[in-house]
Every structure is written in structure tokens, then in C-alpha cells.
Write a protein that holds these residues in place. Structure first.
Motif, mmCIF file in Angstrom:
data_model
loop_
_atom_site.group_PDB
_atom_site.id
_atom_site.type_symbol
_atom_site.label_atom_id
_atom_site.label_comp_id
_atom_site.label_asym_id
_atom_site.label_seq_id
_atom_site.Cartn_x
_atom_site.Cartn_y
_atom_site.Cartn_z
ATOM 1 N N THR A 240 0.797 -1.225 0.000
ATOM 2 C CA THR A 240 0.000 0.000 0.000
ATOM 3 C C THR A 240 0.828 1.272 0.000
ATOM 4 O O THR A 240 0.288 2.349 -0.251
ATOM 5 N N ASN A 241 2.135 1.158 0.308
ATOM 6 C CA ASN A 241 3.007 2.323 0.475
ATOM 7 C C ASN A 241 2.529 3.239 1.596
ATOM 8 O O ASN A 241 2.780 4.449 1.577
ATOM 9 N N ILE A 242 1.837 2.647 2.584
ATOM 10 C CA ILE A 242 1.402 3.401 3.756
ATOM 11 C C ILE A 242 2.352 3.107 4.916
ATOM 12 O O ILE A 242 2.603 1.941 5.225
ATOM 13 N N ASN A 243 2.854 4.132 5.536
ATOM 14 C CA ASN A 243 3.680 3.977 6.732
ATOM 15 C C ASN A 243 2.737 3.844 7.922
ATOM 16 O O ASN A 243 2.260 4.842 8.474
ATOM 17 N N LEU A 244 2.433 2.615 8.315
ATOM 18 C CA LEU A 244 1.433 2.378 9.357
ATOM 19 C C LEU A 244 1.824 2.965 10.716
ATOM 20 O O LEU A 244 0.977 3.544 11.399
ATOM 21 N N PRO A 245 3.071 2.826 11.177
ATOM 22 C CA PRO A 245 3.412 3.464 12.459
ATOM 23 C C PRO A 245 3.223 4.975 12.420
ATOM 24 O O PRO A 245 2.746 5.574 13.387
ATOM 25 N N ALA A 246 3.598 5.611 11.278
ATOM 26 C CA ALA A 246 3.409 7.057 11.164
ATOM 27 C C ALA A 246 1.922 7.405 11.188
ATOM 28 O O ALA A 246 1.515 8.398 11.809
ATOM 29 N N CYS A 247 1.110 6.579 10.513
ATOM 30 C CA CYS A 247 -0.341 6.790 10.533
ATOM 31 C C CYS A 247 -0.877 6.712 11.955
ATOM 32 O O CYS A 247 -1.722 7.512 12.367
ATOM 33 N N GLN A 248 -0.399 5.731 12.699
ATOM 34 C CA GLN A 248 -0.875 5.543 14.065
ATOM 35 C C GLN A 248 -0.564 6.769 14.918
ATOM 36 O O GLN A 248 -1.400 7.219 15.715
ATOM 37 N N HIS A 258 -8.196 11.696 5.969
ATOM 38 C CA HIS A 258 -8.124 12.324 4.643
ATOM 39 C C HIS A 258 -7.036 13.396 4.571
ATOM 40 O O HIS A 258 -6.749 13.917 3.492
ATOM 41 N N ARG A 259 -6.406 13.697 5.713
ATOM 42 C CA ARG A 259 -5.331 14.690 5.712
ATOM 43 C C ARG A 259 -3.950 14.036 5.854
ATOM 44 O O ARG A 259 -2.946 14.729 5.936
ATOM 45 N N ILE A 260 -3.913 12.712 5.882
ATOM 46 C CA ILE A 260 -2.636 11.993 5.982
ATOM 47 C C ILE A 260 -2.119 11.708 4.572
ATOM 48 O O ILE A 260 -2.833 11.127 3.744
ATOM 49 N N LYS A 261 -0.879 12.091 4.297
ATOM 50 C CA LYS A 261 -0.332 12.037 2.938
ATOM 51 C C LYS A 261 -0.432 10.638 2.333
ATOM 52 O O LYS A 261 -0.881 10.475 1.186
ATOM 53 N N ASP A 262 -0.001 9.604 3.074
ATOM 54 C CA ASP A 262 -0.009 8.246 2.522
ATOM 55 C C ASP A 262 -1.421 7.784 2.183
ATOM 56 O O ASP A 262 -1.627 7.065 1.188
ATOM 57 N N ILE A 263 -2.398 8.176 2.988
ATOM 58 C CA ILE A 263 -3.792 7.792 2.718
ATOM 59 C C ILE A 263 -4.285 8.482 1.456
ATOM 60 O O ILE A 263 -4.959 7.870 0.605
ATOM 61 N N ARG A 264 -3.972 9.747 1.298
ATOM 62 C CA ARG A 264 -4.404 10.480 0.104
ATOM 63 C C ARG A 264 -3.799 9.868 -1.158
ATOM 64 O O ARG A 264 -4.463 9.730 -2.185
ATOM 65 N N LEU A 265 -2.517 9.494 -1.077
ATOM 66 C CA LEU A 265 -1.882 8.856 -2.234
ATOM 67 C C LEU A 265 -2.536 7.509 -2.542
ATOM 68 O O LEU A 265 -2.672 7.125 -3.717
ATOM 69 N N LEU A 266 -2.935 6.788 -1.504
ATOM 70 C CA LEU A 266 -3.578 5.493 -1.702
ATOM 71 C C LEU A 266 -4.866 5.639 -2.495
ATOM 72 O O LEU A 266 -5.212 4.765 -3.292
ATOM 73 N N TYR A 267 -5.564 6.761 -2.299
ATOM 74 C CA TYR A 267 -6.821 7.001 -3.009
ATOM 75 C C TYR A 267 -6.638 7.887 -4.236
ATOM 76 O O TYR A 267 -7.616 8.377 -4.806
ATOM 77 N N GLY A 268 -5.388 8.091 -4.650
ATOM 78 C CA GLY A 268 -5.127 8.838 -5.870
ATOM 79 C C GLY A 268 -5.379 10.322 -5.746
ATOM 80 O O GLY A 268 -5.655 10.999 -6.746
ATOM 81 N N LYS A 269 -5.252 10.888 -4.550
ATOM 82 C CA LYS A 269 -5.506 12.298 -4.324
ATOM 83 C C LYS A 269 -4.188 13.059 -4.200
ATOM 84 O O LYS A 269 -3.124 12.473 -4.005
ATOM 85 N N SER A 286 -4.892 1.650 -7.785
ATOM 86 C CA SER A 286 -4.154 0.410 -8.053
ATOM 87 C C SER A 286 -2.672 0.614 -7.786
ATOM 88 O O SER A 286 -2.085 1.628 -8.174
ATOM 89 N N GLN A 287 -2.059 -0.358 -7.110
ATOM 90 C CA GLN A 287 -0.636 -0.301 -6.789
ATOM 91 C C GLN A 287 0.136 -1.256 -7.689
ATOM 92 O O GLN A 287 -0.403 -2.212 -8.234
ATOM 93 N N SER A 288 1.420 -0.993 -7.837
ATOM 94 C CA SER A 288 2.247 -1.895 -8.636
ATOM 95 C C SER A 288 2.304 -3.270 -8.013
ATOM 96 O O SER A 288 2.453 -4.278 -8.684
ATOM 97 N N SER A 289 2.208 -3.336 -6.701
ATOM 98 C CA SER A 289 2.145 -4.614 -5.985
ATOM 99 C C SER A 289 0.751 -4.721 -5.405
ATOM 100 O O SER A 289 0.476 -4.214 -4.336
ATOM 101 N N ASP A 290 -0.166 -5.375 -6.116
ATOM 102 C CA ASP A 290 -1.547 -5.428 -5.654
ATOM 103 C C ASP A 290 -1.725 -6.572 -4.680
ATOM 104 O O ASP A 290 -0.787 -7.232 -4.287
ATOM 105 N N GLU A 291 -3.001 -6.832 -4.295
ATOM 106 C CA GLU A 291 -3.215 -7.802 -3.228
ATOM 107 C C GLU A 291 -2.926 -9.236 -3.656
ATOM 108 O O GLU A 291 -2.945 -10.132 -2.841
ATOM 109 N N ARG A 292 -2.642 -9.445 -4.938
ATOM 110 C CA ARG A 292 -2.309 -10.801 -5.367
ATOM 111 C C ARG A 292 -0.819 -11.073 -5.264
ATOM 112 O O ARG A 292 -0.380 -12.165 -5.541
#
Length: 692
Positions: A240-248, A258-269, A286-292
Motif C-alpha cells: 500500500t506504500n502506507i507507513n502504518l506506524p506514522a499513521c498511528q 483524509h489529511r494523511i499524505k499516505d492515505i491520500r496517495l492510496l486514493y489517488g488524491k 491500483s498499486q504496482s504490488s496489488d493484493e495478489r
């Protein structure tokens, strides 16, 4: 387990806890409560002792969700009899769970009425005072997790799932973002159910919802919720390219999702935009490394006592001939992460890794059993010894401390350690990485060390064996151009030999492995340049007797902070083995402690037990008798902890061996025997050796 008291105390002192509130921990941290709540939001559950229980809440109740005590008690199994009745209705096998259990503690699988009673009692000992539930055990299911992120304003994101079906002793061994996914409709139901559950409670932070998924009939069942950032969160981040500890941390600061950079990028914003996001209708970019994309991670190497590595990352291409692995440190656990596009490449990599793994091959020049033993006992002794040797080889393959110490002794560590060496310098000299290869050490042991099982009625020659028959677990001595480790048969169980001790086969197997570690430590010094004995310095001082010095005991101190002994009075108590810790603390081992070590090829549970004992000793009043069994309730009227437990024999130390029994009957715990002093016994060998 999460401790709600910590969150509560921090809040009372105006400190923000980066994690769920105490209310959330109390509700969702309990397996019974969380499963009833899951049923309330219409998540499917396995048949269990609380099936179909729901709570009728009004709008006011939703502000402070709780489970009424009468509903909660209906889901609890009071005793083994009631549990068997329920298990008979839903059919064996069943899982017996402590509602407050975690990991491998507090969970057992019962397959019939007889072992149900045994495992039920074991759960009660493992997690005292915890409510117990019974749940149907199912086969052919995958264990899946849905990662969730929730902010203070009720915004919730369910992220990609991952699979942790491969387990050992109810703990994760391998996790992966599964290529065999549930159909999109089922996966969406899992995610929506996870959102409903955390929204009902008002969950804030990161966590995971665990499900069982049966691909044969496309059904899934709620299992539990983890109220924390999982240690294997890294491969969710890779997808997901989300930094989960930083999000926490940002969520704890009150920042909306919706104001967290990684979340916005995840939704293409726009990553630095301020526009709100409708998380219920918006789609993840869609990510280059998807859930499959398969991402595998091994579990923590418990044998290494949770060391912190250098935190370096090594990357290479898995799709070519080299290994694609990223090895790094995370929350003091060591992981291996494999990342690529096809399971075939992953499988090939795993096969290549297994072929090149540094497995330690433990062999001896000869294993000799005295002819006075009957043939059937000879076979039993050899089988038990081989079991113990195989366990030790598996342990040595994943823990380098013994190998480092043995290699350093051969390379002259005793010469480098002097009276002027500080304790830190002594430790570093003993355990520093050695220039000797593992294969060289294996060869030196297999070419030079002989194992001999002593018979009590054999002739007294060589005279060095006299104390070995009466007071010591083993004697290590130079014999001709080899080193002989002479083992007292009393370290075996009675099922193995009539000269053994009344201990279990598991206890014998485990103790013999520790004894081999101890005696090999003495044996390898004969391969050193000067064959110098153990230095009489503080690092080598034994816990049982501060006036004695023993490198074998020093190695035991490193592995589990104590010295393992067989209980001399094991015939009249369930305590077969115990540990003498620092300051002469005594910690007894339960059968489950021994089995944990044998099944995990690890001593970390012993280290934890000893450390908890040290903390508990500090908390106890000096005038009170210590209660050292952590898995049974204290009973002042009849308590086995009050028995005088004596070591069966002695360990191998640098004091001269005496013939009289020097054990103190006032010791709280006393070994069965002793360890043999490290003295030069080469002159005591006879021309005709009846042992060999």
C-alpha cells in the motif's frame, strides 16, 4: 496482552496513549466479549459456547457499549463437565480457549472426552482466573486478516488482507498476502463486517480483524480482533506504500485520515491537499504490488532471545538466480520477507534457501553404552540420546551463542581472559563472532568427542568415574587422544533404563540436551592450544555455589539465566526439573514449559520464566514464602512449592570433587546430582578401560 490500566493512567495524567482506549481494550481484548459483539453486527462465527447470543442496545447504550454480565456468563464454560456436554453437542474436535489468552498460551485442541478434561485443567493452570470458552475446531480453512485504520471522527479504512494459515503451536510461522483470495463478493463482506465491528465500538487507531475462510464452500467466520500494530505490518506497507506506524501517531494527534499524505496517495488524491474523501464510495488506487502479490515473512527467531539486529536492509532480485530477500529488524523481532510476483518463484527461492541453510550437524566420534546394560535398555538409551541430540542440533542451527562460545574456547578465549579483564570484556571474549567456520567446529567435535554412558555396577577404573556414579550428571575427561563425556544413567527416565530417575521422557530428553551443551563446553577446551581450565573469574561463577567456576554454567546463564537441575525428590512431586537462578533463586519447570522448549527448539520461554521469577521475588514480602508456580493458584494449606527440592547431582565445576554429600537440606530446591569439577583426569585412566 494489552493492559487497559496503562491507557487509563496515561489519560488521567493528560498523556495521549498511541493506541485504543481502555474501554476498547476491555471489550475487544476479551475473546468472549468480542465474539458476542461480532454476532451483534451479523458477522458469522463458528459454533461456540456463546453461539447466537446478542445484546439489544438502544441509541443511548451505543455511547458506552458493554456486555451484560448475564449474557457474558452464558457464553462461559464453568467446568470440564459442562464443556464436555457442549462439545458432545457440536461434535469433536473442539478448541478450548482462555478468553484472556494470547498466542500459544491458553488454547488447546480436544479430540475426545478424555483429553478434554486434561486440556481444560491445563488451560486453567496456564491462564488462572480467565473465563473459558469452547469453540468448534474446523479443518481446511485459511486464516485471514483484514488490516483496518480508524480515526477519531469515525472514518475507517479496511486494507488488503493477508494469510497466516501456516502456524506452529498456535503462533504464526509464515504470513503472506494471499494469491488464493476469496471471491470479491466474500472479501467485500469481510471488509464491511470489520468496519461495522470497529465502528460500533468507536475504535481509533490501527488493528486487524481475523477470520477463518473455507475456500471449498466460500464461507468465513470471525475469529478475533488484534488491538495493535502487528509486528509483520511491513508487508502491508509494501502493498500500500502506507507507513502504518506514522499513521498511528498522526491519528493519535487527532489528524483525520483524509489529511494523511499516505492515505491520500492510496486514493489517488493530491498528497498535500485538504479535500475530504468519502472512504465508503471511493476506490483505492491500483498499486504496482496489488493484493495478489505474495509476500512471505517468517516468524520471530525465539531462540535468539529477540535480539536487535543492525537494522540493515539487503535487497536482491528474486526473479534471477540470486535470492530476493529483505532481512531487517522490527520491534526487536527478526523477519525474512520475500516479495515477488509468482508463487513458483517464491517456492524456488524457499527450496534454494533450505538447501543453503546453515544447519548445524552434531555428531560424535562414538556413542558407547556399557555392556552391563541389558540389550533392550541399550536400545532405549541410544534412542533417547539420539532424540536429545537431534533437538540440540536443531537448536544450534538457529542459535549461535553456543557455537560462538565453543569456537572461541578452541581459539584460546581462556588465554585472552585475564584477572584484569572487566566483566564486559570477559563476556565479549567468550561470545564474540568467531573466525572458525561452523563446519570446522562440527568436524572437530565429530572427530574428537566420545560419548560414554556409565553403568553403576562397572569396575571403578578409571577412578575419575567414581564420583560420576554417585554425585555428578556427567564427567568430561581427556582419554588417550580423544575427549570422553561420561554420562550418568540417572539423567535418563525409568522407561529408558532401570538405573534412571522418575522423570518424564520429555524431561530426560530436554535435560540431556542441556547437559550436552554443558559438557561440550568442557570438551572443546581439549582442542584449544593450551587446554587451559575455566578461569576463576566472575563471569564463570556458578549460581548454585559462588565459590565454584564453570564455563558450562556460564553458557547456561547466557541461554536462560540459570542452571538446570533434576529434582532429587521427583518421585513424590510433579516437579521433575527446576532452574537455579542468580542470587540462588529457584524456579521449577512445569511439563508445558519443557514441551514449549522441545517443540520450538528454543529456550526463550525459560528465560522469560526466570526473568518473571526475579520480578516476582522483588514484589514479594521478605517474610512470605515465595509462590514460584505461575500456572497454578496458591494454596496455603497444601502447596508443593513448600517442599524441599534438591538437585539430583552436581555440575562440572573447577572445584575438587568430594566424596561426601554436601547438599544442604535447608535449600528450598536441591538438585538430584552435581556437575563434575573441571580437573585434569588424564592420569587417572587405566590401561584397560571397562567403560569403553
Amino acid at each position: 496482552l494489552e493492559n487497559p490500566k496503562l491507557s487509563e493512567l496515561l489519560r488521567q495524567h493528560g498523556i495521549i496513549f498511541i493506541g485504543p482506549s481502555e474501554k476498547t481494550m476491555l471489550i475487544l481484548g476479551d475473546k468472549i466479549t468480542s465474539t458476542i459483539i461480532a454476532q451483534n453486527v451479523d458477522l458469522p462465527t463458528l459454533l461456540w459456547s456463546g453461539s447466537n447470543l446478542k445484546v439489544e442496545w438502544n441509541e443511548k447504550d451505543l455511547e458506552n457499549i458493554n456486555i451484560p454480565i448475564d449474557i457474558y456468563e452464558k457464553a462461559c464454560v464453568i467446568d470440564a463437565k459442562e464443556g464436555i456436554e457442549f462439545a458432545s453437542r457440536i461434535g469433536f474436535p473442539v478448541m478450548i480457549k482462555a478468553s484472556k489468552g494470547s498466542g500459544k498460551k491458553g488454547i488447546q485442541t480436544a479430540t475426545n472426552h478424555h483429553n478434554f478434561q486434561h486440556y481444560f485443567r491445563q488451560i486453567q493452570k496456564d491462564i488462572p482466573n480467565s473465563p473459558i470458552l469452547v469453540m468448534k475446531c474446523v479443518d481446511n480453512c485459511q486464516r485471514l486478516e483484514i488490516q483496518i485504520i480508524a480515526d477519531e471522527n469515525g472514518h475507517i479504512i479496511p486494507l488488503f488482507n493477508h494469510n497466516y494459515s501456516i502456524q506452529q503451536r498456535h503462533e504464526k510461522s509464515i504470513e503472506e498476502t494471499s494469491r488464493i483470495l476469496p471471491p470479491p463478493k466474500i472479501l467485500e463482506q469481510m471488509k464491511n463486517g470489520a468496519v461495522r465491528l470497529v465502528k460500533l465500538i468507536g475504535y481509533v487507531g490501527v488493528g486487524t480483524i481475523e477470520y477463518l475462510y473455507n475456500s471449498n464452500n466460500e464461507t468465513f467466520f470471525f475469529l478475533e480482533i488484534n488491538l495493535r500494530l502487528q509486528m509483520e505490518h511491513s508487508f502491508i506497507e509494501m502493498n500500500t506504500n502506507i507507513n502504518l506506524p506514522a499513521c498511528q501517531i498522526q491519528i493519535a494527534m487527532g489528524i483525520d485520515l483524509h489529511r494523511i499524505k499516505d492515505i491520500r496517495l492510496l486514493y489517488g488524491k493530491d498528497p498535500f491537499g485538504q479535500t475530504s474523501i468519502d472512504f465508503e464510495t471511493s476506490h483505492i488506487k491500483s498499486q504496482s504490488s496489488d493484493e495478489r502479490t505474495p509476500v512471505h515473512t517468517s516468524n520471530e527467531y525465539s531462540d535468539k532471545n529477540y535480539p536487535t539486529s543492525s537494522s540493515t536492509i539487503q535487497k536482491s532480485k528474486l526473479y534471477n538466480q540470486s535470492s530476493d530477500s529483505r532481512k531487517f529488524d522490527d520491534t526487536e523481532y527478526e523477519h525474512i520477507i520475500l516479495h515477488d510476483e509468482t508463487p513458483e518463484i517464491i517456492q524456488n527461492n524457499q527450496q534454494a534457501s533450505s538447501e543453503t541453510a546453515q544447519k548445524f550437524h552434531l555428531n560424535f566420534y562414538q556413542v558407547l553404552i556399557h555392556d552391563n546394560f541389558p540389550e533392550n535398555e541399550k536400545k532405549s538409551i541410544r534412542d533417547r540420546f539420539n532424540e536429545s541430540k537431534q533437538f540440540l542440533a536443531n537448536f544450534l542451527s538457529s542459535n549461535q551463542r553456543c557455537i560462538q562460545a565453543w569456537s572461541n574456547i578452541m581459539n584460546g578465549a581462556y588465554e585472552r581472559i585475564t584477572i584484569n579483564s572487566t566483566l564486559l570484556e570477559q563476556t565479549e571474549n567468550f561470545f564474540r563472532p568467531s573466525t572458525m567456520s561452523t563446519r570446522t567446529l562440527e568436524k572437530l567435535i565429530s572427530n574428537n568427542v566420545v560419548i560414554a554412558i556409565v553403568h553403576p555396577t562397572a569396575k571403578s577404573d578409571p577412578s575419575v568415574l567414581d564420583p560420576n556414579r554417585t554425585k555428578e550428571y556427567a564427567t568430561t575427561t581427556q582419554f588417550e587422544n580423544k575427549t570422553a563425556i561420561c554420562i550418568n544413567p540417572m539423567v535418563f527416565d525409568l522407561d529408558t533404563t532401570s538405573y534412571g530417575s522418575p522423570i518424564s521422557a520429555e524431561a530426560s530428553k530436554f535435560f540431556l540436551a542441556i547437559l550436552l551443551i554443558h559438557e561440550i563446553t568442557h570438551a572443546v577446551r581439549y582442542c584449544s592450544p593450551t587446554k587451559k581450565e575455566t578461569p576463576e573469574l566472575s563471569f564463570f561463577r556458578t549460581y548454585a555455589d559462588p565459590d565454584k567456576y564453570d564455563a558450562g554454567n556460564a553458557l547456561e546463564h547466557e541461554l536462560f539465566d540459570g542452571e538446570l537441575h533434576i529434582n532429587r525428590d521427583s518421585a513424590s512431586t510433579h516437579v521433575k526439573l527446576f532452574i537455579i537462578g542468580s542470587n540462588n533463586r529457584h524456579i521449577k519447570l512445569s511439563p508445558s514449559d519443557i514441551n514449549d522448549c522441545l517443540t520450538s527448539y528454543s529456550f526463550i520461554s525459560l528465560l522469560s520464566l526466570v526473568q518473571r521469577s526475579a520480578l516476582k521475588r522483588k514484589r514479594n514480602d521478605g517474610n512470605k514464602k515465595l509462590h514460584m508456580n505461575y500456572f497454578e493458584p496458591f494454596n496455603n494449606e497444601k502447596n508443593e512449592d513448600n517442599q524441599k527440592l534438591i538437585p539430583l547431582l552436581n555440575y562440572h565445576t573447577t572445584a575438587v570433587c568430594e566424596t561426601e554429600d554436601t547438599s544442604d537440606p535447608d535449600d528450598e530446591y536441591q538438585p538430584l546430582l552435581d556437575y563434575h569439577p573441571e580437573i585434569n583426569t588424564s592420569l587417572n585412566q587405566s590401561d584397560i578401560d571397562p567403560l569403553l
